[in-house]
Design an enzyme around this catalytic site. Sequence first.
Site, short mmCIF file in Angstrom:
data_model
loop_
_atom_site.label_atom_id
_atom_site.label_comp_id
_atom_site.label_asym_id
_atom_site.label_seq_id
_atom_site.Cartn_x
_atom_site.Cartn_y
_atom_site.Cartn_z
N ASP A 88 2.36 2.00 3.36
CA ASP A 88 3.36 1.10 3.94
C ASP A 88 4.77 1.59 3.66
OD1 ASP A 88 1.19 -0.61 4.30
OD2 ASP A 88 1.62 -1.72 2.44
N HIS A 122 0.89 -1.17 0.00
CA HIS A 122 0.00 0.00 0.00
C HIS A 122 0.92 1.22 0.00
CE1 HIS A 122 -2.20 -2.99 2.50
NE2 HIS A 122 -3.31 -2.47 2.03
C1 XLS Z 1 -7.27 -6.61 4.89
C2 XLS Z 1 -6.83 -6.90 3.55
C3 XLS Z 1 -5.69 -6.02 3.05
C4 XLS Z 1 -5.61 -6.11 1.55
C5 XLS Z 1 -4.89 -4.99 0.90
O1 XLS Z 1 -7.98 -7.40 5.51
O2 XLS Z 1 -6.49 -8.25 3.46
O3 XLS Z 1 -4.49 -6.37 3.65
O4 XLS Z 1 -5.05 -7.31 1.14
O5 XLS Z 1 -5.47 -3.76 1.18
#
Ligand code: XLS
Length: 433
Positions: free
Chosen positions: A102, A99
């Site tokens: 991140d 993301h």
């Molecule tokens: C959250 C999601 C997130 C997605 C990406 O539960 O799994 O990590 O994979 O935004």
Amino acid sequence: MTDFFKGIPLIKFEGPKSDNDFAFRHYDAEEVVMGKKMKDHLRFAAAYWHSFAWPGGDPFGGATFERPWFGDTIDAAKMKADVAFEMFQILGVPYYCFHDADMRPEGADFRENTRNLETMVDYLAEKQAATGVKLLWGTANLFSHRRFMSGAATNPDPGVFAFSAATIKTCMDATIKLGGENYVLWGGREGYETLLNTDMGRERRQAGRMLQMVVDYKHKMGFKGAILIEPKPQEPTKHQYDYDVATVYGFLKEFGLEGEVQMNIEQGHAILAGHSFEHELAMARELGIFGSIDMNRNDYQSGWDTDQFPNNVPEMALAYYEVLRAGGFKTGGTNFDAKLRRQSLDAEDLILAHVGGMDACAAGLKAAAAMLDDGKLEAARDARYAGWDTADGKGLLSSDLNAITAKVLNDQINPAPRSGRQERLENLVNRYL
Ligand code: XLS
Ligand code: NI
Ligand code: NI
């Protein structure tokens, strides 16, 4: 080189008899399974967020991980990237996912966020070029900052919709610049807490329009990768609109996007929705929208999305069976959307968690391939439906109620129930594990 993983070797395949914790027992990247190398079947990716951005908090306590790269500066973000790419190389994972939030420091506003993102994209591009590690997908974090507390596209405030749309554009640009093979949209807070303050019709139309804009921008930019939606039934909001694969398909149809968007299916989200992982995978395959997977595991007692590393081979065999039946991954892959337990403090915990997950996936894949190769399961399935391949069976589906009633009377159709043979098939599956 940082010294975070000091003393940890590159992980190699040593086979099932190895006594070395820092070795693969099942994942041999170059081994050919059903005509394809394991690395090309599995297309492993590591997730930036859980491994490098999550501090180990839970509802009762804050950070347990004290990583030297925690801090909101570009220097800290660069150190984080250095460590991340060291991990990718130690594990030999060909891909990673992120993301925006991140990998870049949080800015004061959209302009500063974008500047930070662009600086980090240049840095990540250098790291990718130096290591050969590639981007499986990028995405926008439209759920952590307080501005998104009532949703992003579905927010009652059009200003948040605009901020979200602009952020998605910058994240798609980042993904494209880094050669990403997919762009992911997980619903985040696109849902609601109470109907008392929610206009569900508006919120769904806003979400549909945002997705149309994303698809439109993909084409404008000539992006060849897939746009993936990741369904999840609840958490963080009480009710999420992208509940499961079937629900999302209805949504795509409503907004004319069913040919444009595929699914990124996560094990833990399937369980939260009251399905099995293989159910969601099979549903996506049948609907023609299978794309990629987020691999993890929920604690079956807790009822949360605990995002543990996968280690249950029988479950994974059934999951990869469906992946293989879908023809395998095209642009998608196996992303470890999984985090350590908060007591697992050490650098080696991070490596060993991935080693175990990769090995469990490899063992699952090999069992799945053997099941398909043998053909016994498929033969049993075909035999169960054989009646539908006869002229009589086929004729039924193009008939009507009057004609069928006449036929039942004429042919004295009086069907006798036949065993579904479930235990026998379960025994058969266990023979491959
Ligand atoms: C959250 C999601 C997130 C997605 C990406 O539960 O799994 O990590 O994979 O935004
Ligand atoms: Ni996920
Ligand atoms: Ni998740």
